[in-house]
Scaffold this motif. Sequence first.
Motif, mmCIF file in Angstrom:
data_model
loop_
_atom_site.group_PDB
_atom_site.id
_atom_site.type_symbol
_atom_site.label_atom_id
_atom_site.label_comp_id
_atom_site.label_asym_id
_atom_site.label_seq_id
_atom_site.Cartn_x
_atom_site.Cartn_y
_atom_site.Cartn_z
ATOM 1 N N SER A 63 0.837 -1.194 0.000
ATOM 2 C CA SER A 63 0.000 0.000 0.000
ATOM 3 C C SER A 63 0.876 1.250 0.000
ATOM 4 O O SER A 63 2.048 1.204 0.379
ATOM 5 C CB SER A 63 -0.895 0.001 1.235
ATOM 6 O OG SER A 63 -0.097 0.157 2.408
ATOM 7 N N PRO A 64 0.326 2.407 -0.422
ATOM 8 C CA PRO A 64 1.112 3.653 -0.401
ATOM 9 C C PRO A 64 1.717 3.978 0.959
ATOM 10 O O PRO A 64 2.889 4.380 1.030
ATOM 11 C CB PRO A 64 0.100 4.702 -0.863
ATOM 12 C CG PRO A 64 -0.855 3.949 -1.724
ATOM 13 C CD PRO A 64 -0.988 2.601 -1.073
ATOM 14 N N PRO A 65 0.976 3.802 2.093
ATOM 15 C CA PRO A 65 1.611 4.086 3.387
ATOM 16 C C PRO A 65 2.802 3.177 3.684
ATOM 17 O O PRO A 65 3.794 3.614 4.276
ATOM 18 C CB PRO A 65 0.479 3.865 4.393
ATOM 19 C CG PRO A 65 -0.774 4.082 3.617
ATOM 20 C CD PRO A 65 -0.466 3.544 2.251
ATOM 21 N N VAL A 66 2.715 1.905 3.255
ATOM 22 C CA VAL A 66 3.845 1.000 3.467
ATOM 23 C C VAL A 66 5.042 1.440 2.627
ATOM 24 O O VAL A 66 6.190 1.421 3.092
ATOM 25 C CB VAL A 66 3.446 -0.457 3.127
ATOM 26 C CG1 VAL A 66 4.685 -1.356 3.057
ATOM 27 C CG2 VAL A 66 2.481 -0.989 4.169
ATOM 28 N N VAL A 67 4.783 1.852 1.390
ATOM 29 C CA VAL A 67 5.875 2.336 0.536
ATOM 30 C C VAL A 67 6.537 3.556 1.159
ATOM 31 O O VAL A 67 7.774 3.673 1.186
ATOM 32 C CB VAL A 67 5.358 2.664 -0.883
ATOM 33 C CG1 VAL A 67 6.471 3.284 -1.730
ATOM 34 C CG2 VAL A 67 4.828 1.398 -1.561
ATOM 35 N N ASP A 68 5.741 4.468 1.686
ATOM 36 C CA ASP A 68 6.309 5.652 2.347
ATOM 37 C C ASP A 68 7.138 5.252 3.562
ATOM 38 O O ASP A 68 8.215 5.820 3.810
ATOM 39 C CB ASP A 68 5.190 6.609 2.773
ATOM 40 C CG ASP A 68 4.601 7.376 1.605
ATOM 41 O OD1 ASP A 68 5.328 7.601 0.614
ATOM 42 O OD2 ASP A 68 3.420 7.758 1.678
#
Length: 275
Positions: A63-68
């Motif tokens: 997910s985008p938060p995990v990538v960040d």
Amino acid sequence: MGENQLGEFLRARRAGVRPDDVGMASYGVRRVAGLRREEVAVLAGVNVDYYTRLEQGRERHPSPPVVDALARALRLDTDARTHLHRLAGTAPSRPPAATPGRVDPALRVLLDGYPGTPALVIGPSLDILAANPLARAVYSPFDPMDNLARMVFLAPAGRPFHPRWDQTAEAVVGHLRQAYGIDPGNPELRGLVAELSARSADFAWLWETHTVRGKTLEHKYFHHPDVGALTLTYHAFDIRAAPGQQLIIYHAEPGGPDAEALTLLGSVHATADRA
């Protein structure tokens, strides 16, 4: 180039971060360069097994938060963070494909409107698509003057022309990595990477570091056989009408020795062209 680009990128960047870089104590015998998987997982706040699956390619859609969180854990800069999002499929939609090899005639006229400064247009694979006379004078040691990456890694003039060759080589590979992240299916770019990997061990090693770097504002150091040392600053501008193309404009400090050398270089090559 493997098919697990996300995992390869994570492994390469993990290897480049030491425990003390992120305030972690180092313990035990370390069998890997940089951080362990467990340490990255702790820093990113994710499960170790989940992070392992990301590296191994068994999980490809974080997910985008995990990538960040991973970007923060691996201390990625803006270019590398954006690249990681692209690899994970969480980046904004891809821009339209670049206009292959064609430079707008109005832009060519604009290039020639900079008689006192080198200016050129490059494509995503660092092909030189257009250049004004002074840019051709600067790069005159290269024949052909066709592609900045080939000129750095394969041309005989590459190392003598670039006194800070290591820095230049890393910047070139970082740009190609960024372009590959934006358009991994680009056959021209894939062909260039395959060619350089086969013909240059230096390129092959740098490519595997997964360094990502866009062109911004910085100094370029040259050693030209006609005028000697030459230090120029450059600006890179995205060409909105042709996504993937960039306008590169070099300039020297006004009134300084580099400006005088640039003027002399232009004069020498203008005289040679007239002759």
